[in-house]
Write an enzyme that holds these catalytic residues in place. Structure first.
Site, short mmCIF file in Angstrom:
data_model
loop_
_atom_site.label_atom_id
_atom_site.label_comp_id
_atom_site.label_asym_id
_atom_site.label_seq_id
_atom_site.Cartn_x
_atom_site.Cartn_y
_atom_site.Cartn_z
N SER A 61 -4.70 3.04 20.38
CA SER A 61 -5.28 1.78 19.90
C SER A 61 -5.49 0.76 21.01
CB SER A 61 -4.39 1.16 18.82
OG SER A 61 -3.15 0.74 19.35
N LYS A 102 -0.23 -4.67 20.93
CA LYS A 102 -1.56 -5.22 20.65
C LYS A 102 -1.82 -6.41 21.57
CE LYS A 102 -1.97 -2.47 17.03
NZ LYS A 102 -2.83 -1.27 17.11
#
Length: 256
Positions: A61, A102
């Site tokens: 990701s 993230k």
């Protein structure tokens, strides 16, 4: 009267006594170099253990910034220190029961939306994101302006097509945001493979100050310098002995 002679005699067999190879000063300096090297080497590792935490990233990701299986070092920070553009490690029960990595794209009070002209917008400003995969838009799906509550963060993965990030939690009670207190650390570098320090997220600079890099470079200099001093100090004795033997072999011949 018989008296004792004051003339010195050489030891039997013609041998002469010698001081340690390189002399006392050299020996002391080599010992000091080894001692200082050990302090720097062990101190560097100790400093890193206190300041940083290692993680292995299990998903893609965050590609291409951080690949699947990459080993990262993240500086332990308080959530209040996090700023836009930081890549952080956090844990939120509503997302997963495990640490996640993230990028922070908006903080409390910001309004974030996507996408016009393929760009992410924060507080009405288009954000340049050179860390995204080449040729991809800032988001695979559009979302209207989300205002981030005070004390919370809006986070996205750099691989926007597959990342389960704030956009996947927009319908949650917190509107996809995560509390600052959920942040455990801020990623400084990818150490395996040796990609080095993360690039600065300069696209957010117009919105406010960016975070300063952690002390990882200083830690590495300390460890490297320690290794060099230890090796140099340890090598002094053998090198000095070899040099002394070489001088003895090539000395002037005795006069006939």
């Amino acid at each position: 009267m018989g008296g004792e002679s004051t003339t010195g005699t050489a030891p039997r067999g013609g041998a002469t006594t010698t001081s340690p190879a390189g002399g006392r000063t050299g020996q002391r300096l080599s010992g000091l170099a080894v001692a200082l090297g050990l302090v720097l080497f062990l101190g560097g590792f100790g400093w890193a253990a206190v300041v940083y935490r290692p993680y292995t990233v299990p998903t893609d990701s965050m590609t291409p910034t951080i690949g699947v299986g990459d080993r990262i070092l993240a500086q332990r920070v308080d959530g209040s220190e996090v700023r836009r553009g930081d890549v952080v490690v956090f844990k939120d029960a509503a997302w997963a029961n495990a640490p996640m990595v993230k990028r922070v794209v908006a903080v409390g009070g910001d309004t974030v939306s996507c996408c016009q002209d393929g760009k992410l917008k924060v507080n009405g400003k288009e954000i340049a994101e050179p860390y995204l995969p080449a040729g991809t838009a800032a988001e695979s799906s559009h979302f209207a302006g989300v205002t981030v509550p005070a004390g919370r963060l809006f986070l996205l993965g750099d691989e926007r097509r597959t990342s389960l990030d704030s956009t996947a939690h927009l319908t949650d009670a917190a509107g996809g945001t995560v509390a600052r207190s959920a942040v455990d650390a801020r990623v400084d570098a990818v150490v395996w493979p040796l990609d080095g320090m993360l690039p600065r997220p300069t696209g957010f600079a117009e919105l406010g100050a960016l975070s300063e890099p952690g002390p990882l470079r200083l830690v590495m200099w300390a460890v490297t310098g320690g290794v060099v001093l230890i090796l140099a100090g340890a090598a002094y004795g053998p090198v000095a002995k070899r040099a002394a033997r070489s001088r003895a072999r090539t000395g002037p011949a005795d006069a006939g």
